[in-house]
Design an enzyme around this catalytic site. Structure first.
Site: not given
Length: 680
Positions: A372, A401, A419, A421, A423, A507, A553
């Site tokens: 992000c 991670r 991901q 991912d 936004h 979330k 997100h």
RNA sequence: GCCUCCUUGGCGCAAUAGGUAGCGCAUCCGCCUUGUAAGCGGAGGGCUGCGGGUUCGAGUCCCGCAGGAGGCUCCA
């Protein structure tokens, strides 16, 4: 997946079985003619949920009483809890020095924690299994007895953990399993009585316990088996003593136990780590490090198809495909706020020294742990107008991670993951629609991958831990309300997950059930009002003022690696044709038909189908066997009869057979199955 | 990160009570080949996860490390 039993809803027994006592009695008397009743649910005047009581416990007049059978959820819990007690008794029989922890029922079974000098070995478990069956066959009576705190302390002087539970009684909420022991309104001890009712009756064992229990250990029956032992912290706290936990499973009958063990065996057969090796999909190498997968060519096909599909869908849904680096100066994660919260689960900083300026401080770079912040920088790279919103940025962002050693597992919990991912940057008034859009999009993606059974989880802030979350109460309340509203409108079940939110906002996550009925967390939609402020994101409103966008997100299937693992288990390696590494394997009956099938395969390849001919010098039956083991969706066979007719024969993974299909039709059929993403 | 257990050729397993590593599949080479889950023969492949120690001798026993499994804790 959690092993803890979810709260049980009140019994679904028909209301007609509810009786109201007119005189003092017991459950055993009321339901003397019903052998399947193991406890009763007692409703006091204003109690809607009722409370489970032992059959032998004295019932006052004027209460409503409902029978509970061993087949229903509450009855099963009683069975499992009683089995836990038998385990504890068996352990103390074998080892009188073992100190008792707690022994609650859990999903499919129970556990009991013990403090012992040495851990349990597999042989110990076998011996305990035997000791348990002896106790069960003996038919000991569980006898409830109310005690005062002083009495309890005196009787349990040798059980330090029980004493501690007595001490925390009254404020036991939040302590895992503790309410099983001391959750009731009064302290009770259960005596295990041998030969109850006879003059010779003896109390052979006792334990502090809220109950209730089955009337007799004999009712526990043959459906019990110890499964494994493991360590667990006392009361789930790392600062406390480490106890030995023994897990067991318990079912009303031996057949149900067998069925359960068969389900476990099936899960093991489907284990993506095992299939990953068998089908040559991926591997892990110690010299790379744990949690960092290598995707092999066959796994690479699946990964690429997943990516191609999801990339295309994002573009269709109004997203812009972007790209960002894998490392960044760590300052970025201070700006985003991640580093103070998650620094210890990020890989440590790499420090670079500038040789030309030896006195300058080192530059610290971090591996990217989330995408992000970089998307925010794309957003803020130039001025934005309200006319552009929503702006939707999407990428396959690979993040790293530092998951703790003990949690890394196969592809489902890794240290390097990609991901899908995105936004979305929207005006506040667009937020609800965007959340809805993302949720529907996500569900349609998951459905195309063959998952159809979902529920939603709403993760909210834990108000008691304000230091774990940033932002005003009002922002949190608004964001949570918005997610909840959209979640409810989805028509799916919405399960609360208090305290599960990210530090920057609440979330919604999608939980999907796989073919074995196991649930997996898939994508998430997170509402973020913090990062736009931290990055100073803004857009020019119609009135010319500068306004702050809301950032949403979303990951649709979470991580590609993890989703691949889930799909492998969901399909047990037998992928639908569109995902299968090899979609068609052509098997000639004899070498003479190699050429004929090469031509068929060429036609398929020309249509974009992943097709091969088995040209090995194996004999026919062996080639069929190999194709079966590889779980290729379409096996095309051709011998003399087929070739003469310009046809091929289909053989499917379940052994189904379809002979003499004209080649042109066969090609169309395969192309259609891949296009429509159907399972064959 | 913590606890317990595990680690033998690519995969699955074997090796009595410490005596110097075998089998099946896979691989490679031959021969064979016309209908639905293993054709036949031969060959290659292992410092038994790594490093120490005990012993005349360690795959077997002890210690450390790494990796894995299960559990606890955690999971942006």
């Amino acid at each position: 997946m959690s092993d803890v039993v979810p709260p049980q809803s009140p019994s679904s027994e028909p209301a007609s079985s509810l009786v109201t006592t007119t005189t003092p009695t017991t459950g055993a008397e009321l339901f003397a003619d019903r052998k399947d009743v193991v406890v009763v649910r007692v409703f006091a005047a204003d109690d809607a949920d009722g409370e489970l009581w032992d059959l032998d416990r004295a019932l006052p007049a004027g209460v409503r009483v409902e029978p509970v059978t061993i087949q229903e959820p509450d009855g099963l819990m009683v069975l499992r809890h009683s089995a836990a007690h038998v385990l504890a008794q068996a352990v103390q029989q074998v080892n009188p020095d073992a100190k008792l922890g707690i022994g609650p029922p859990v999903r499919d079974g129970f556990y009991y924690d013990f403090d012992t000098a040495t851990p349990f070995t597999p042989e110990d478990l076998k011996a305990l299994d035997k000791a348990m069956s002896r106790i069960i066959r003996e038919g000991q009576t569980f006898r409830r007895r109310v005690v005062t705190e002083e009495e309890a302390r005196a009787e349990l002087a040798a059980e330090p953990y029980k004493l501690e539970l007595i001490g925390i009684k009254g404020h036991a909420e939040g302590t895992e399993g503790a309410d099983v022991e001391v959750g009731g309104a009064e302290l009770t001890i259960y005596d295990n009585v041998r030969g109850a009712g006879r003059e010779s009756e003896t109390v052979v064992w006792k334990d502090l316990c809220r109950g209730p229990h089955l009337p007799s250990t004999r009712l526990i029956g043959q459906g019990v088996q110890l499964m494994r032992s493991a360590a667990a912290y006392w009361r789930g706290d790392q600062a406390n003593a480490s106890l030995q936990r023994v897990y067991g499973t318990a079912w009303p009958s031996k057949d149900e136990l067998k069925a359960y063990l068969e389900r476990l065996a099936e899960a093991e057969r489907r284990d993506h780590r095992k299939i990953g090796v068998e089908q040559d999909l991926f591997s892990f190498h110690p010299s790379i490090g744990s949690g960092l997968p290598l995707i092999h060519p066959r796994g690479g096909v699946i990964k690429r198809v997943m990516e191609d599909y999801v990339r295309q869908r994002h573009i269709e849904e109004g997203f812009s495909y972007v790209g960002t680096p894998h490392i960044t100066k760590e300052e970025l994660f201070y700006t985003s706020g991640h580093l103070p919260y998650y620094g210890d689960t990020m890989f440590p900083a790499m420090e670079f020294h500038d040789d030309d300026h030896p006195d300058a401080p080192a530059q610290k770079y971090r591996l990217k742990a989330m995408n992000c912040p970089m998307h925010n920088l794309i957003y803020s790279s130039r001025g934005r107008s309200y006319r552009e919103l929503p702006i939707r940025l999407f990428e396959f962002g690979t993040v790293y991670r530092y998951e703790k050693g003990g949690v890394v597992q196969g592809l489902t919990r890794v240290r390097g993951l990609t991901q899908d991912d995105s936004h979305s940057y929207v005006m506040p008034e667009q937020a609800a629609d965007e959340v809805k859009h993302l949720l529907n999009f996500m569900l349609s993606v998951l459905r195309d991958f063959g998952l159809n059974d979902f529920y939603l989880e709403l993760s909210t802030r834990d108000d008691s831990k304000p230091d774990k979350f940033v932002g005003s109460d009002e922002d949190w309340a608004n964001a949570t309300a918005l997610l909840e509203k959209v979640g409810r409108e989805s028509g799916l079940d919405l399960v609360p997950d208090p305290g599960g939110a990210a530090f920057y906002g609440p979330k919604i996550s999608v939980q999907a059930k796989d073919a074995l009925g196991r649930t997996w967390q898939m994508g998430t939609v997170q509402y973020d009002f913090n990062q736009p402020a931290r990055f100073g994101l803004e857009y020019t409103a119609p009135d010319g003022s500068r306004q702050q966008p809301v950032m949403i997100h979303s990951a649709k299937f979470g991580s590609i690696e993890r989703f691949m693992g889930v799909l492998i288990e969901h399909y047990a390696g037998a992928f639908p044709a569109w995902l299968a590494p090899v979609q068609v394997l052509a098997v000639p009956v004899a070498e003479a038909f190699d050429g004929y099938l090469k031509d068929v395969v060429a036609q398929l390849t020309a249509r974009g189908i992943r097709a091969e001919v088995d040209l090995s010098d194996d004999r026919f039956a062996k080639k069929i066997r190999n194709a079966s083991k590889d779980k290729v969706p379409f096996v095309l066979i051709a011998g003399g009869e087929d070739a003469a007719a310009g046809a091929v024969s289909f053989r499917y993974r379940d052994g189904r057979q379809e002979n003499g299909v004209p080649v042109a039709e066969a090609v169309e059929r395969i192309v259609a199955a891949v296009r429509d993403r159907v399972q064959v």
